[in-house]
Design a protein around this motif. Structure first.
Motif, PDB file in Angstrom:
ATOM      1  N   MET A   1       6.843  46.266  69.921  1.00  0.00           N
ATOM      2  CA  MET A   1       7.582  47.030  68.964  1.00  0.00           C
ATOM      3  C   MET A   1       9.209  46.572  69.333  1.00  0.00           C
ATOM      4  O   MET A   1       9.900  46.423  68.411  1.00  0.00           O
ATOM      5  N   LYS A   2       9.575  46.228  70.710  1.00  0.00           N
ATOM      6  CA  LYS A   2      10.862  45.937  71.066  1.00  0.00           C
ATOM      7  C   LYS A   2      11.281  44.671  70.352  1.00  0.00           C
ATOM      8  O   LYS A   2      12.275  44.427  69.818  1.00  0.00           O
ATOM      9  N   THR A   3      10.211  43.650  70.411  1.00  0.00           N
ATOM     10  CA  THR A   3      10.543  42.541  69.701  1.00  0.00           C
ATOM     11  C   THR A   3      10.808  42.662  68.204  1.00  0.00           C
ATOM     12  O   THR A   3      11.330  41.677  67.564  1.00  0.00           O
ATOM     13  N   THR A   4      10.059  43.693  67.429  1.00  0.00           N
ATOM     14  CA  THR A   4      10.189  43.783  65.995  1.00  0.00           C
ATOM     15  C   THR A   4      11.698  44.255  65.919  1.00  0.00           C
ATOM     16  O   THR A   4      12.331  43.867  64.719  1.00  0.00           O
ATOM     17  N   ILE A   5      12.108  45.154  66.694  1.00  0.00           N
ATOM     18  CA  ILE A   5      13.565  45.833  66.464  1.00  0.00           C
ATOM     19  C   ILE A   5      14.645  44.746  66.863  1.00  0.00           C
ATOM     20  O   ILE A   5      15.428  44.467  65.836  1.00  0.00           O
ATOM     21  N   THR A   6      14.430  43.876  67.804  1.00  0.00           N
ATOM     22  CA  THR A   6      15.402  42.892  67.856  1.00  0.00           C
ATOM     23  C   THR A   6      15.229  41.682  66.912  1.00  0.00           C
ATOM     24  O   THR A   6      16.362  41.173  66.512  1.00  0.00           O
ATOM     25  N   ALA A   7      14.249  41.494  66.183  1.00  0.00           N
ATOM     26  CA  ALA A   7      13.985  40.644  65.150  1.00  0.00           C
ATOM     27  C   ALA A   7      14.785  41.172  63.862  1.00  0.00           C
ATOM     28  O   ALA A   7      15.508  40.334  63.204  1.00  0.00           O
ATOM     29  N   LEU A   8      14.529  42.520  63.727  1.00  0.00           N
ATOM     30  CA  LEU A   8      15.209  43.106  62.628  1.00  0.00           C
ATOM     31  C   LEU A   8      16.964  43.144  62.571  1.00  0.00           C
ATOM     32  O   LEU A   8      17.536  42.644  61.845  1.00  0.00           O
ATOM     33  N   LEU A   9      17.404  43.352  63.915  1.00  0.00           N
ATOM     34  CA  LEU A   9      18.460  43.248  64.114  1.00  0.00           C
ATOM     35  C   LEU A   9      19.339  41.807  64.026  1.00  0.00           C
ATOM     36  O   LEU A   9      20.323  41.499  63.368  1.00  0.00           O
ATOM     37  N   ALA A  10      18.387  40.995  64.503  1.00  0.00           N
ATOM     38  CA  ALA A  10      18.737  39.493  64.279  1.00  0.00           C
ATOM     39  C   ALA A  10      18.825  38.975  63.085  1.00  0.00           C
ATOM     40  O   ALA A  10      19.805  38.506  62.429  1.00  0.00           O
ATOM     41  N   GLY A  11      17.875  39.402  62.289  1.00  0.00           N
ATOM     42  CA  GLY A  11      17.779  39.365  60.654  1.00  0.00           C
ATOM     43  C   GLY A  11      19.132  39.684  60.011  1.00  0.00           C
ATOM     44  O   GLY A  11      19.729  39.120  58.914  1.00  0.00           O
ATOM     45  N   LEU A  12      19.545  41.019  60.298  1.00  0.00           N
ATOM     46  CA  LEU A  12      20.640  41.770  59.726  1.00  0.00           C
ATOM     47  C   LEU A  12      21.794  41.077  60.071  1.00  0.00           C
ATOM     48  O   LEU A  12      22.616  40.987  59.036  1.00  0.00           O
ATOM     49  N   ILE A  13      22.060  40.510  61.239  1.00  0.00           N
ATOM     50  CA  ILE A  13      23.431  40.072  61.744  1.00  0.00           C
ATOM     51  C   ILE A  13      23.467  38.900  60.965  1.00  0.00           C
ATOM     52  O   ILE A  13      24.430  38.421  60.588  1.00  0.00           O
ATOM     53  N   PHE A  14      22.451  38.125  60.940  1.00  0.00           N
ATOM     54  CA  PHE A  14      22.258  36.858  60.150  1.00  0.00           C
ATOM     55  C   PHE A  14      22.575  36.845  58.786  1.00  0.00           C
ATOM     56  O   PHE A  14      23.527  36.071  58.037  1.00  0.00           O
ATOM     57  N   GLY A  15      22.083  38.024  58.183  1.00  0.00           N
ATOM     58  CA  GLY A  15      22.424  38.161  56.783  1.00  0.00           C
ATOM     59  C   GLY A  15      23.793  38.728  56.591  1.00  0.00           C
ATOM     60  O   GLY A  15      24.491  38.182  55.523  1.00  0.00           O
TER      61      GLY A  15
END
Lengths: 143, 143
Positions: A1-15
């Motif tokens: 779960m935590k890794t899903t949230i960090t991946a979402l955040l990383a994707g958002l910042i990347f975008g």
């Protein structure tokens, strides 16, 4: 779960970074690739900014050997410049020069609701699917 | 070569690049994964079992423009290529990035941040191919 949230955040910042930098705008990308024309050097600075931040943190994490959430670091192990790398990079570079889109910016531009970006993204997914079907090593690669 | 000083946007290019580098560093720091967009999508096409972080990262990219619009109007995205060019370019980018195991993010940002010689090779080749393609399109065929 935590890794899903960090991946979402990383994707958002990347975008957001792609949008801010101008990478998500094919006109700007082609302006950078047009060395012989009216050259816009901006995107060279995007690469410079990304590596200036990425390099020290990558080295730090690599020396730590594990992610902050205790996950193993899954880094590429091949170091050879082989035929696949050369031909693949050539094909990619030609496509990049034709439309001004590489994979990340295409996804972000699709998120802005542009139909042409969606069309490029669908063709890109088809190209990836074709590779998957034609790759004889796909069974091992998926393992 | 003439430099297009009007189009040159050094501040947003550097700041956007820094965000891209930060996002890549976060994904490695928390998830232990490389933020290579073509690789993230490729893993989904190959139906690897670790799809949740991949989907979350792509979702983050897609909602980037929506989040951006909460604070400001979206920057311009100008896609000049016609439908035929977009489809051809998409197929080349999709197939090529999978064959080369990486694109601008995986080889360009993450690979160079890892000081990988293979990624330096890939980046040099796709940049050169991009420059050459724009030269042919803009100055030989349409010049």
């Amino acid at each position: 779960m935590k890794t899903t949230i960090t991946a979402l955040l990383a994707g958002l910042i990347f975008g957001l970074g792609l949008l801010l930098s101008g990478m998500a705008n094919p006109q700007k990308v082609l302006g950078f690739l047009d060395l012989a024309g009216n050259w816009d050097p901006s995107l060279g600075l995007v690469m410079f900014g990304a590596i200036a931040v990425g390099l020290p943190i990558f080295q730090l994490i690599k020396s730590r050997g594990k992610s902050l959430l205790g996950k193993p670091l899954q880094l590429p192990t091949t170091s050879k410049v082989d035929r696949r790398l050369v031909i693949g990079s050539l094909l990619f570079g030609i496509g990049w020069g034709l439309a001004g889109f590489c994979p990340g910016p295409a996804i972000v531009a699709t998120g802005t609701g542009q139909q042409k970006a969606l069309l490029f993204t669908l063709a890109m997914l088809a190209g990836m699917g074709l590779f998957h079907l034609s790759n004889p090593k796909r069974i091992q690669a998926a393992g | 070569m003439t430099i297009d000083w009007i189009a040159f946007t050094p501040t947003t290019a550097l700041a956007g690049g820094a965000l891209i580098g930060l996002a890549s560093a976060l994904l490695l720091a928390f998830n232990g994964r490389i933020a290579g967009i073509s690789g993230v999508i490729g893993g989904l096409i190959e139906r690897r079992p670790d799809s949740s972080w991949r989907l979350a990262f792509i979702a983050g990219l897609l909602i980037g423009p929506l989040v951006w619009q909460i604070f400001a109007t979206l920057p311009a995205t100008k896609i000049e290529a016609n439908y035929f060019t977009l489809i051809t370019a998409g197929l080349l980018v999709g197939f090529g990035t999978r064959l080369a195991s990486g694109c601008t993010s995986g080889h360009g940002v993450c690979g160079l941040s890892r000081l990988s010689v293979r990624s330096l090779g890939a980046t040099t080749i796709f940049m050169a191919a991009g420059f050459a393609t724009v030269f042919v399109m803009r100055h030989l065929l349409m010049g």
